[in-house]
Design an enzyme around this catalytic site. Structure first.
Site, short mmCIF file in Angstrom:
data_model
loop_
_atom_site.label_atom_id
_atom_site.label_comp_id
_atom_site.label_asym_id
_atom_site.label_seq_id
_atom_site.Cartn_x
_atom_site.Cartn_y
_atom_site.Cartn_z
CG ASP A 13 -2.04 -1.20 1.33
OD1 ASP A 13 -2.25 -1.65 -0.04
OD2 ASP A 13 -2.45 -1.63 2.58
CD GLU A 14 4.66 -0.45 -0.30
OE1 GLU A 14 3.86 -0.80 -1.27
OE2 GLU A 14 5.30 -1.23 0.14
CE LYS A 16 2.64 -2.47 -4.43
NZ LYS A 16 1.95 -1.96 -3.15
CG ASN A 38 -2.82 -10.86 -2.24
OD1 ASN A 38 -2.77 -10.56 -3.60
ND2 ASN A 38 -2.10 -11.43 -1.65
CB ALA A 39 -2.76 -6.47 -5.24
N GLY A 40 -4.52 -4.31 -3.80
CA GLY A 40 -5.65 -3.26 -4.26
C GLY A 40 -4.81 -2.07 -4.50
CG HIS A 41 -2.24 -2.00 -7.01
ND1 HIS A 41 -1.27 -2.71 -8.02
CD2 HIS A 41 -1.66 -2.81 -5.71
CE1 HIS A 41 -0.42 -3.57 -7.26
NE2 HIS A 41 -0.65 -3.60 -5.94
CB THR A 130 -6.72 -9.99 1.83
OG1 THR A 130 -6.11 -11.09 0.87
CG2 THR A 130 -5.69 -9.03 1.95
CD GLN A 225 0.78 -8.90 -2.49
OE1 GLN A 225 1.42 -9.70 -3.47
NE2 GLN A 225 -0.56 -8.54 -2.80
CB THR A 240 1.85 -11.90 0.71
OG1 THR A 240 0.70 -12.57 -0.10
CG2 THR A 240 2.95 -11.69 -0.21
CB THR A 301 -8.02 -5.95 -0.61
OG1 THR A 301 -7.19 -5.38 -1.63
CG2 THR A 301 -8.57 -7.12 -1.10
NE ARG A 332 -1.56 8.23 1.07
CZ ARG A 332 -2.80 7.68 1.66
NH1 ARG A 332 -2.54 6.54 2.32
NH2 ARG A 332 -3.81 8.42 1.10
N GLY A 416 0.05 13.62 -3.79
CA GLY A 416 -1.24 13.66 -3.95
C GLY A 416 -2.03 12.36 -4.88
P1 GDP Z 1 -0.94 0.34 -3.35
O1 GDP Z 1 -1.27 -0.86 -2.91
O2 GDP Z 1 0.59 0.42 -3.36
O3 GDP Z 1 -0.97 0.56 -4.94
O4 GDP Z 1 -1.32 1.48 -2.60
P2 GDP Z 1 -3.06 1.73 -2.21
O5 GDP Z 1 -3.77 2.12 -3.58
O6 GDP Z 1 -3.69 0.45 -1.49
O7 GDP Z 1 -2.95 2.98 -1.19
C1 GDP Z 1 -2.32 3.93 -1.49
C2 GDP Z 1 -3.47 5.17 -1.17
O8 GDP Z 1 -2.64 6.48 -1.11
C3 GDP Z 1 -4.58 5.17 -2.07
O9 GDP Z 1 -5.69 5.75 -1.59
C4 GDP Z 1 -4.10 6.30 -3.42
O10 GDP Z 1 -4.98 6.85 -3.89
C5 GDP Z 1 -3.31 7.45 -2.43
N1 GDP Z 1 -1.95 7.91 -2.75
C6 GDP Z 1 -1.05 7.56 -3.53
N2 GDP Z 1 -0.22 8.36 -3.51
C7 GDP Z 1 -0.51 9.43 -2.86
C8 GDP Z 1 0.03 10.84 -2.44
O11 GDP Z 1 1.13 11.06 -2.82
N3 GDP Z 1 -0.85 11.46 -1.51
C9 GDP Z 1 -1.79 11.25 -1.07
N4 GDP Z 1 -2.50 11.94 -0.38
N5 GDP Z 1 -2.39 10.10 -1.31
C10 GDP Z 1 -1.78 9.31 -2.24
P1 IMO Z 2 -1.06 -4.07 -2.28
O1 IMO Z 2 -0.52 -4.67 -3.47
C1 IMO Z 2 -0.97 -4.65 2.21
C2 IMO Z 2 -0.79 -8.79 3.53
C3 IMO Z 2 -2.46 -9.24 4.35
C4 IMO Z 2 -1.67 -10.03 5.46
C5 IMO Z 2 -0.81 -10.68 4.51
C6 IMO Z 2 -0.93 -12.09 3.91
O2 IMO Z 2 -2.18 -3.45 -2.29
O3 IMO Z 2 0.08 -3.47 -1.37
P2 IMO Z 2 -2.57 -12.77 2.10
O4 IMO Z 2 -3.98 -12.34 1.86
O5 IMO Z 2 -1.59 -12.18 0.99
O6 IMO Z 2 -2.41 -14.28 2.19
O7 IMO Z 2 -2.30 -12.11 3.23
O8 IMO Z 2 -0.47 -10.07 3.62
N1 IMO Z 2 -1.38 -8.10 2.24
C7 IMO Z 2 -1.19 -6.84 2.22
N2 IMO Z 2 -1.16 -5.82 2.68
N3 IMO Z 2 -0.99 -4.41 0.74
C8 IMO Z 2 -0.96 -5.64 0.11
O9 IMO Z 2 -1.14 -5.55 -1.33
C9 IMO Z 2 -1.35 -6.75 0.60
N4 IMO Z 2 -1.53 -8.05 0.13
C10 IMO Z 2 -1.35 -8.67 1.18
O10 IMO Z 2 -2.78 -7.98 5.01
O11 IMO Z 2 -1.19 -9.38 6.21
MG MG Z 3 -3.10 -1.74 -1.81
#
Ligand code: GDP
Ligand code: IMO
Ligand code: MG
Length: 431
Positions: A13-14, A16, A38-41, A130, A225, A240, A301, A332, A416
């Site tokens: 959840d960085e 990506k 399990n990913a949510g981008h 997840t 991840q 994971t 997710t 962020r 942002g």
């Molecule tokens: P991912 O799994 O690495 O793609 O990250 P996620 O989408 O799960 O979570 C990142 C969250 O941060 C999402 O809600 C994005 O829309 C948001 N986001 C990404 N970059 C920035 C940023 O620079 N600033 C802010 N405020 N939000 C961001």
């Molecule tokens: P993205 O791509 C954050 C974590 C789960 C749990 C562990 C194992 O959005 O960054 P799993 O369902 O994979 O067997 O769960 O890994 N996890 C994540 N945490 N972002 C993810 O994906 C993750 N995918 C799995 O929360 O701790």
């Molecule tokens: Mg994510």
């Protein structure tokens, strides 16, 4: 010939998804290589807010071909639903430029059942997965009990194998966990429906990716991840079941490692983690709550609240060592706008001793207390800033300090969630 591996550098959840969408403007191919739904981008744009679980985040750049590699485990219901949702909301019919590897394993309905039962059986020791069936699908892959996308193209051969596999799996479900059998005809019927929807998308991803690289095309490898959730290098067993690190990027698409010229580590300006497992800088206080609310740190997710903590430079250096980042990206930064001060963990206290290397044993990591440096906050916002020189000096000092600690420069700084809210310090993809 360059391939660019973009990797989560912390616990996932960085941000990506946002960065892939940004870089995909200059890419020919975007390929997912590990994990499943399990990913949510997240990608935010004029069509709305998208959370992609399987579709690569290059889809909004019309010149891209999007690949789902052999290293991904695919739940076809989720993928087909995502394709339909994207079309409804944006008019983009991605099925014309999406290929799913014939070698990608399928998440079967019984994998989801097993994921839940295994977690319940662990009780307070649960991983906090997840619940998407990802771990059991990879377990079956390693045990040679899995089904691959190409198997859907030959249902006649699939049926007897499914029968054998399901006898084993149902024995585990009923006898080990006391659960309810999953009927063969239900699973087979699902496979029949999946075959109809998925067949046109199934193809030789390895060949497509390597040919593109040979021809000098730009291939962006989309990590899921993060390094600290890696099955081998992460905080096992709270990880994971795949390799989100750079080796996984080559194996999971089947490209020759020599093509990978850039390894891009995406770091959040602080840390988050979802699920169980040690996180030394975790903030169990008002500050943590403030960051979580400000940043809306809830799982893309599962909707679970994410655990929040200060930037952990010990973990960051470990992640950099494993992956060898040639570029780093900071996301962020804007979330920390308005704080009087910000903290960074530069070492751990482990049983009274100061250590600067990430411990190998998860039990030791769980005992680590963060040793924190405090830096002054900045009084004007960084949100939506697009120029490095426009950053408030103290925000710039924080950024400079982090890149020094990680040992790799930030080529992009995200301020942002939208594509344009990005500072480009240096080009990552040279066109
Ligand atoms: P991912 O799994 O690495 O793609 O990250 P996620 O989408 O799960 O979570 C990142 C969250 O941060 C999402 O809600 C994005 O829309 C948001 N986001 C990404 N970059 C920035 C940023 O620079 N600033 C802010 N405020 N939000 C961001
Ligand atoms: P993205 O791509 C954050 C974590 C789960 C749990 C562990 C194992 O959005 O960054 P799993 O369902 O994979 O067997 O769960 O890994 N996890 C994540 N945490 N972002 C993810 O994906 C993750 N995918 C799995 O929360 O701790
Ligand atoms: Mg994510």
């Amino acid at each position: 010939m360059p391939a660019y591996a973009l990797l989560g550098a912390q616990w996932g959840d960085e941000g990506k998804g946002k960065i892939i969408d940004y870089l995909a403007q200059e890419a020919d191919i975007v390929a997912r290589f590990s994990g499943g739904n399990n990913a949510g981008h997240s990608v935010w744009n004029e069509y709305g807010k998208f959370s992609f679980h399987l579709i690569p985040c290059g889809v909004f750049s019309p010149q891209t071909t999007n690949l789902i590699g052999n290293g991904v485990v695919v739940n076809p219901d989720v993928l087909l639903g995502e394709i339909a949702d994207l079309k409804d909301r944006s008019g983009i019919d991605i099925s014309e430029r999406l290929v799913v590897s014939e070698h990608a394993h399928l998440i079967m309905p019984y994998h989801i059942v097993l994921d839940r039962l295994a977690e319940e059986a662990l009780g307070s020791g649960a991983i906090g997965t997840t619940g998407m069936g990802v771990g059991p699908a990879y377990s079956d892959k390693a045990a040679r009990r899995g089904f691959r996308a190409a198997d859907l193209l030959d249902l006649e051969s699939l049926l007897p194998r499914l029968d054998t596999v399901l006898q084993h799996t149902n024995a585990v479900i009923t006898k080990v966990y006391g659960g309810t059998e999953v009927p063969l005809d239900e699973v087979f019927e699902k496979c029949r429906r999946w075959a109809e929807g998925l067949a046109p998308l199934i193809g030789p991803v390895e060949r497509i990716a390597n040919r593109a690289l040979e021809a000098g095309r730009h291939v962006l490898l989309e990590g899921a991840q993060g390094a600290l959730l890696d099955l081998d290098h992460g905080t096992y067993p709270y990880v994971t079941s795949s390799n989100p690190t750079v080796g996984g990027a080559c194996v999971g698409v089947g490209i020759q490692p020599r093509y990978v010229t850039s390894v891009i580590g995406v770091f959040k300006a602080y840390c988050t983690r979802v699920g169980a497992g040690p996180m030394p800088t975790e903030l169990d206080d008002e500050t943590g709550e403030r960051i979580r609310e400000l940043a809306q740190e809830f799982g893309t997710t599962t909707g679970r609240p994410r655990r929040v903590g200060w930037f952990d430079a010990v973990a960051a250096r470990y992640s950099a060592q494993i992956n060898g980042y040639t570029s780093a990206v900071l996301t962020r930064l804007d979330v920390l706008d308005g704080f009087d001060s910000v903290k960074v963990c530069t070492a751990y206290d482990l049983d009274g001793e100061t250590i600067t290397e990430f411990p190998g044993a998860v039990a030791a990591l769980a005992r680590c207390k963060p040793i924190l440096e405090e830096l002054p906050g900045w009084d004007s916002p960084t949100a939506s800033t697009t120029e490095l020189d426009s950053l408030p000096p103290r925000a710039r000092a924080y950024v400079d300090h982090l890149q020094e600690l990680i040992g790799c420069p930030f080529d992009l700084i995200s301020t942002g969630p939208y594509r344009h809210e990005t500072i480009k310090a240096r080009a990552i993809i040279e066109v």
